[in-house]
Design a protein around this motif. Structure first.
Motif, PDB file in Angstrom:
ATOM      1  N   GLU A  94       5.294  70.028  64.640  1.00 21.27           N
ATOM      2  CA  GLU A  94       3.907  70.046  65.108  1.00 21.27           C
ATOM      3  C   GLU A  94       3.199  71.226  64.447  1.00 21.27           C
ATOM      4  O   GLU A  94       3.465  72.384  64.768  1.00 21.27           O
ATOM      5  CB  GLU A  94       3.860  70.163  66.627  1.00 21.27           C
ATOM      6  CG  GLU A  94       4.427  68.956  67.362  1.00 21.27           C
ATOM      7  CD  GLU A  94       4.256  69.068  68.867  1.00 21.27           C
ATOM      8  OE1 GLU A  94       3.594  70.032  69.315  1.00 21.27           O
ATOM      9  OE2 GLU A  94       4.792  68.215  69.582  1.00 21.27           O
ATOM     10  N   LEU A  95       2.319  70.918  63.517  1.00 19.71           N
ATOM     11  CA  LEU A  95       1.664  71.942  62.721  1.00 19.71           C
ATOM     12  C   LEU A  95       0.163  71.727  62.715  1.00 19.71           C
ATOM     13  O   LEU A  95      -0.311  70.590  62.824  1.00 19.71           O
ATOM     14  CB  LEU A  95       2.179  71.903  61.265  1.00 19.71           C
ATOM     15  CG  LEU A  95       3.686  72.021  61.046  1.00 19.71           C
ATOM     16  CD1 LEU A  95       4.028  71.757  59.590  1.00 19.71           C
ATOM     17  CD2 LEU A  95       4.177  73.397  61.468  1.00 19.71           C
ATOM     18  N   SER A  96      -0.570  72.815  62.544  1.00 11.79           N
ATOM     19  CA  SER A  96      -2.013  72.685  62.351  1.00 11.79           C
ATOM     20  C   SER A  96      -2.274  72.048  60.992  1.00 11.79           C
ATOM     21  O   SER A  96      -1.409  72.034  60.101  1.00 11.79           O
ATOM     22  CB  SER A  96      -2.681  74.054  62.409  1.00 11.79           C
ATOM     23  OG  SER A  96      -2.311  74.833  61.278  1.00 11.79           O
ATOM     24  N   ASP A  97      -3.459  71.509  60.814  1.00 12.52           N
ATOM     25  CA  ASP A  97      -3.808  70.887  59.537  1.00 12.52           C
ATOM     26  C   ASP A  97      -3.696  71.888  58.394  1.00 12.52           C
ATOM     27  O   ASP A  97      -3.257  71.539  57.289  1.00 12.52           O
ATOM     28  CB  ASP A  97      -5.233  70.320  59.591  1.00 12.52           C
ATOM     29  CG  ASP A  97      -5.349  69.108  60.499  1.00 12.52           C
ATOM     30  OD1 ASP A  97      -4.303  68.504  60.811  1.00 12.52           O
ATOM     31  OD2 ASP A  97      -6.475  68.770  60.890  1.00 12.52           O
ATOM     32  N   MET A  98      -4.076  73.139  58.645  1.00 13.18           N
ATOM     33  CA  MET A  98      -4.028  74.142  57.594  1.00 13.18           C
ATOM     34  C   MET A  98      -2.583  74.438  57.184  1.00 13.18           C
ATOM     35  O   MET A  98      -2.253  74.447  55.989  1.00 13.18           O
ATOM     36  CB  MET A  98      -4.721  75.430  58.036  1.00 13.18           C
ATOM     37  CG  MET A  98      -4.672  76.532  56.991  1.00 13.18           C
ATOM     38  SD  MET A  98      -5.619  78.004  57.439  1.00 13.18           S
ATOM     39  CE  MET A  98      -7.292  77.385  57.239  1.00 13.18           C
ATOM     40  N   VAL A  99      -1.712  74.673  58.171  1.00 14.62           N
ATOM     41  CA  VAL A  99      -0.310  74.967  57.859  1.00 14.62           C
ATOM     42  C   VAL A  99       0.339  73.775  57.164  1.00 14.62           C
ATOM     43  O   VAL A  99       1.084  73.924  56.190  1.00 14.62           O
ATOM     44  CB  VAL A  99       0.460  75.345  59.136  1.00 14.62           C
ATOM     45  CG1 VAL A  99       1.956  75.459  58.855  1.00 14.62           C
ATOM     46  CG2 VAL A  99      -0.078  76.656  59.710  1.00 14.62           C
ATOM     47  N   ARG A 100       0.048  72.576  57.635  1.00 12.92           N
ATOM     48  CA  ARG A 100       0.623  71.385  57.011  1.00 12.92           C
ATOM     49  C   ARG A 100       0.190  71.260  55.548  1.00 12.92           C
ATOM     50  O   ARG A 100       0.986  70.903  54.687  1.00 12.92           O
ATOM     51  CB  ARG A 100       0.232  70.131  57.802  1.00 12.92           C
ATOM     52  CG  ARG A 100       0.868  68.844  57.274  1.00 12.92           C
ATOM     53  CD  ARG A 100       0.723  67.711  58.266  1.00 12.92           C
ATOM     54  NE  ARG A 100       1.504  67.970  59.480  1.00 12.92           N
ATOM     55  CZ  ARG A 100       2.799  67.711  59.586  1.00 12.92           C
ATOM     56  NH1 ARG A 100       3.457  67.189  58.567  1.00 12.92           N
ATOM     57  NH2 ARG A 100       3.437  67.964  60.703  1.00 12.92           N
ATOM     58  N   SER A 101      -1.056  71.590  55.272  1.00  9.72           N
ATOM     59  CA  SER A 101      -1.541  71.467  53.900  1.00  9.72           C
ATOM     60  C   SER A 101      -0.817  72.431  52.957  1.00  9.72           C
ATOM     61  O   SER A 101      -0.615  72.123  51.785  1.00  9.72           O
ATOM     62  CB  SER A 101      -3.045  71.709  53.842  1.00  9.72           C
ATOM     63  OG  SER A 101      -3.371  73.068  54.114  1.00  9.72           O
TER      64      SER A 101
ATOM     65  N   ARG B 108       8.279  80.918  62.763  1.00  6.42           N
ATOM     66  CA  ARG B 108       8.765  79.544  62.707  1.00  6.42           C
ATOM     67  C   ARG B 108       9.542  79.362  61.409  1.00  6.42           C
ATOM     68  O   ARG B 108       9.262  80.020  60.395  1.00  6.42           O
ATOM     69  CB  ARG B 108       7.604  78.549  62.757  1.00  6.42           C
ATOM     70  CG  ARG B 108       6.766  78.658  64.022  1.00  6.42           C
ATOM     71  CD  ARG B 108       5.807  77.503  64.163  1.00  6.42           C
ATOM     72  NE  ARG B 108       6.509  76.256  64.464  1.00  6.42           N
ATOM     73  CZ  ARG B 108       5.903  75.073  64.563  1.00  6.42           C
ATOM     74  NH1 ARG B 108       4.604  74.980  64.360  1.00  6.42           N
ATOM     75  NH2 ARG B 108       6.596  73.977  64.855  1.00  6.42           N
TER      76      ARG B 108
ATOM     77  N   THR C 266       6.706  84.499  67.482  1.00  8.50           N
ATOM     78  CA  THR C 266       5.803  83.534  66.843  1.00  8.50           C
ATOM     79  C   THR C 266       6.313  83.037  65.490  1.00  8.50           C
ATOM     80  O   THR C 266       5.670  82.188  64.873  1.00  8.50           O
ATOM     81  CB  THR C 266       4.413  84.148  66.648  1.00  8.50           C
ATOM     82  OG1 THR C 266       4.523  85.336  65.842  1.00  8.50           O
ATOM     83  CG2 THR C 266       3.782  84.505  67.987  1.00  8.50           C
TER      84      THR C 266
END
Length: 300
Positions: A242-249, A173, A171
């Motif tokens: 491709e990231l979740s909104d939380m990870v991107r933030s 990245r 898992t």
């Protein structure tokens, strides 16, 4: 000293296990009956706080506490622990109030160093809620004549929650963004900082509980992979990932978190000043190695 913890999660459990002799009694809240039963089995007076009726025993434990530690993330409706205390249904006698916050409140500083005096310029809603909660907890402590402390935490890692395990389970990245760095903190160091701030009768205000070396994600992944003897995952460009909104933030904000004030706490020192010491110790304890060995046995 009698301690009450709102939200007995990963960090609070590390505090309980490593520093239990500080406390004559420990109580706290969790969200489920199963978690409450497990904590009671470990000698913690656990109560369920999940929006249902509040028990008299919960109110009594809060009122009797000498120290309160709060770590429940506030939602859009606010902080449930603050709501309970401000409702007037419980009289607080604690003389020490600590709140577990996040370095995310600083927002983006373009990779520059920030300390406790730096402006909090976040625009992220969840960090804005944390900032509001910080102010409310400190105001509550001041109104009660208690010391009010805020512990601003970076990415937390430790047993069961680390890059070694992520690599072993596939898992991990390796998100690459030019110039991006993050601070981290081993959960044992966070627990030790909280304990030191409880022991020191002059400790007050805000503390950044972070390691000494902000580093890029790829550096940490590569080091952990080297410990395990595996190939690190290929770098993925942030712009196309491709990231979740939380990870991107998390990647939209860049700062280096200074910890000089933390080191003024009497008797405190970082056991794991960088991710290297922390991951090496976790590797020596077997983190990631069992899963990696199992993977190697089934890999053609």
């Amino acid at each position: 000293m009698r301690l009450f913890i709102f939200g007995v999660g990963y960090t609070a459990q590390a505090l309980i296990e490593a520093h239990r002799p500080l406390f004559s009694r420990i109580g706290g809240t969790v969200r489920t009956d199963d978690k409450a039963r497990a904590l009671r089995g470990r000698g913690v007076a656990a109560h369920v706080l999940n929006g249902t009726a509040v028990s008299d025993s919960l109110l009594r434990d809060i009122s009797d506490a000498d120290a309160i530690l709060a770590g429940i993330p506030p939602g859009e409706a606010g902080d449930p622990a603050l709501s309970l205390l401000l409702s007037g249904g419980v009289e607080m006698h604690a003389r020490w109030v600590g709140y577990l916050s996040t370095v995310g409140v600083y927002g983006d500083h373009g990779g520059a160093w920030v300390d406790e005096m730096s402006p909090a310029v976040t625009r992220v809603p969840r960090s804005l809620r944390r900032l509001a909660a910080e102010e409310s907890w400190r105001a509550l402590a001041a109104a009660a004549g208690a010391r009010g402390l805020v512990f601003r935490l970076p990415g937390i890692y430790g047993p069961g929650r680390n890059t070694l395990r992520d690599l072993a389970t596939g898992t991990a990245r390796n998100i690459v963004k030019d110039g991006q760095v993050f601070n981290r903190a081993h959960v044992a160091d966070i627990a030790a900082a909280i304990a030191a701030a409880i022991r020191d009768e002059t400790a007050d205000g805000i503390y950044n509980v972070a390691d000494d070396e902000p580093a890029a994600q790829g550096e940490v992944v590569a080091f952990a992979a080297g410990l395990l003897g595996v190939t690190p995952p290929a770098p993925v460009d942030f712009a196309t990932a491709e990231l979740s909104d939380m990870v991107r933030s998390f990647h939209l904000e860049n700062k280096r978190v200074a910890n000089a004030r933390l080191k003024t706490l009497p008797g405190f020192r970082l056991t794991y000043p960088t991710y290297r010491e922390g991951l090496a110790a976790l590797h020596a304890q077997g983190e990631g190695r069992t899963a990696t060995a199992a993977l190697s046995r089934i890999t053609p």
